[in-house]
Design a protein around this motif. Structure first.
Motif, PDB file in Angstrom:
ATOM      1  N   LEU A 133     -27.791  22.672  12.329  1.00 26.96           N
ATOM      2  CA  LEU A 133     -27.619  21.987  13.512  1.00 26.96           C
ATOM      3  C   LEU A 133     -26.357  22.302  14.424  1.00 26.96           C
ATOM      4  CD1 LEU A 133     -28.744  20.078  15.785  1.00 26.96           C
ATOM      5  CD2 LEU A 133     -27.615  18.071  14.549  1.00 26.96           C
TER       6      LEU A 133
ATOM      7  N   ASP B 291     -33.464  19.172  15.131  1.00 28.61           N
ATOM      8  CA  ASP B 291     -33.503  17.706  14.895  1.00 28.61           C
ATOM      9  C   ASP B 291     -34.004  17.673  13.179  1.00 28.61           C
ATOM     10  OD1 ASP B 291     -35.991  18.718  15.930  1.00 28.61           O
ATOM     11  OD2 ASP B 291     -36.732  16.817  15.148  1.00 28.61           O
TER      12      ASP B 291
ATOM     13  N   LEU C 194     -26.755  19.702   8.373  1.00 25.10           N
ATOM     14  CA  LEU C 194     -25.774  19.598   9.625  1.00 25.10           C
ATOM     15  C   LEU C 194     -25.051  20.914  10.087  1.00 25.10           C
ATOM     16  CD1 LEU C 194     -23.502  16.367   9.083  1.00 25.10           C
ATOM     17  CD2 LEU C 194     -25.173  16.743  10.580  1.00 25.10           C
TER      18      LEU C 194
ATOM     19  N   TYR D 124     -24.442  13.767  13.257  1.00 21.02           N
ATOM     20  CA  TYR D 124     -25.698  14.380  13.475  1.00 21.02           C
ATOM     21  C   TYR D 124     -26.105  14.200  15.051  1.00 21.02           C
ATOM     22  CZ  TYR D 124     -30.890  14.266  14.431  1.00 21.02           C
ATOM     23  OH  TYR D 124     -32.050  14.112  14.872  1.00 21.02           O
TER      24      TYR D 124
ATOM     25  N   ILE E  65     -29.550  14.449   7.086  1.00 26.81           N
ATOM     26  CA  ILE E  65     -28.320  13.577   6.628  1.00 26.81           C
ATOM     27  C   ILE E  65     -28.872  12.209   6.368  1.00 26.81           C
ATOM     28  CG2 ILE E  65     -27.524  13.088   8.710  1.00 26.81           C
ATOM     29  CD1 ILE E  65     -25.053  14.043   6.105  1.00 26.81           C
TER      30      ILE E  65
ATOM     31  N   THR F 265     -24.487  10.114   9.826  1.00 27.01           N
ATOM     32  CA  THR F 265     -25.699  10.156  10.989  1.00 27.01           C
ATOM     33  C   THR F 265     -24.651  10.166  12.252  1.00 27.01           C
ATOM     34  OG1 THR F 265     -26.885   8.791   9.377  1.00 27.01           O
ATOM     35  CG2 THR F 265     -27.236   8.729  11.907  1.00 27.01           C
TER      36      THR F 265
ATOM     37  N   GLN G 298     -31.832   8.213  19.497  1.00 28.12           N
ATOM     38  CA  GLN G 298     -30.996   9.642  19.560  1.00 28.12           C
ATOM     39  C   GLN G 298     -31.483  10.075  20.935  1.00 28.12           C
ATOM     40  OE1 GLN G 298     -32.256  12.448  16.711  1.00 28.12           O
ATOM     41  NE2 GLN G 298     -34.427  12.032  16.647  1.00 28.12           N
TER      42      GLN G 298
ATOM     43  N   GLY H 143     -30.956  18.675  11.143  1.00 32.92           N
ATOM     44  CA  GLY H 143     -29.839  17.572  11.253  1.00 32.92           C
ATOM     45  C   GLY H 143     -30.041  16.173  10.641  1.00 32.92           C
ATOM     46  N   SER H 144     -31.302  15.845  10.873  1.00 27.42           N
ATOM     47  CA  SER H 144     -31.748  14.353  10.339  1.00 27.42           C
ATOM     48  C   SER H 144     -31.890  14.434   8.881  1.00 27.42           C
ATOM     49  CB  SER H 144     -33.080  14.112  10.920  1.00 27.42           C
ATOM     50  OG  SER H 144     -34.081  14.896  10.746  1.00 27.42           O
TER      51      SER H 144
END
Length: 249
Positions: free
Chosen positions: A229, A203, A226, A152, A209, A149, A66, A206-207
């Motif tokens: 984010l 991060d 999500l 994200y 997910i 993902t 990422q 979002g991560s």
């Protein structure tokens, strides 16, 4: 405008290399790290973490990749400022709103397609590398992780684009974006009083997910993460537009 933005991306060596690194890091690092995990399992070595989750740990290499995708988001806009191309672009497209919207649309499309290809390849590679210890499509949370993902990754890329537009300097924008991932988020998770805040950093939120089972975030759910984010990304992009509209090239 969309064609022009796509031409810029595919003809600049820096963006092409950065995009290639996303796939190479995710798949290549995944094979190396998961091979060691499989060997540890087969030999009964106590080297694998107790909360090992095949689906989540299959995506660890993607979370390293990422960083390259975030760098791509920064380069999409900062590359033009660094090379002076921004003046030509704004002369060709005087409407800065249309120019910015086209850049966002193309950046998002490229990031989304690449992210889905990368995540699918990483998941299949993890299944092959880990063998009976690996994830399968029937594993708990597998479908959500594989489908979510890439969303994200795309949102994080657009967040980086917004930061790059705000700062207009490649090194500075990369420092800010990577600081969220490498400095601010890890620090917040271990400092008393900041742990609650850490769940809502770009991060970290979002991560969520990607996380299933014992590794799942107990505070914020995967889809709620999500949305958090997405809010950060919207603020970043709107801020970038306001700066782009108000400043000279």
């Amino acid at each position: 405008m969309l064609r022009a933005e796509w031409t810029k991306i595919r003809t600049l060596r820096s963006t092409v290399i950065t995009l290639a690194l996303v796939f190479v890091i995710a798949v290549g690092l995944g094979v190396v790290s998961l091979t060691s995990v499989r060997i540890a399992f087969e030999r009964g070595l106590p080297l694998v973490r107790e909360d090992f989750e095949p689906v989540t740990d299959a995506m660890v290499s993607v979370l390293y990749a990422q960083l390259a995708l975030a760098a791509f988001g920064v380069l999409v806009i900062c590359g033009e400022y660094g090379g002076g191309m921004i003046r030509t672009s704004l002369t060709a497209v005087p409407s800065r709103g249309r120019f910015y919207a086209a850049k966002i649309a193309v950046c998002a499309s490229v990031a989304l397609v690449l992210s889905y290809a990368t995540v699918f390849a990483t998941f299949l590679t993890a299944h092959w590398t880990l063998g009976k210890y690996g994830p399968s499509w029937s594993s708990d949370g597998a479908i959500r992780v594989v489908l979510g993902t890439p969303l994200y990754l795309t949102l994080l890329c657009l967040f980086a684009l917004g930061v790059g537009t705000l700062l207009r300097h490649t090194a500075l924008a990369l420092t800010v974006v990577l600081s969220f991932v490498f400095v601010l988020s890890p620090l917040a998770t271990v400092v008393p009083g900041l742990r609650e805040v850490a769940h809502y950093l770009p991060d970290q939120a979002g991560s969520s997910i990607v996380k299933v089972g014992q590794q799942a975030d107990p505070v914020i759910g995967p889809w709620a993460g999500l949305l958090v984010l997405a809010a950060w990304t919207a603020v970043s992009l709107i801020g970038g537009y306001l700066v782009l509209r108000g400043r000279d090239a």
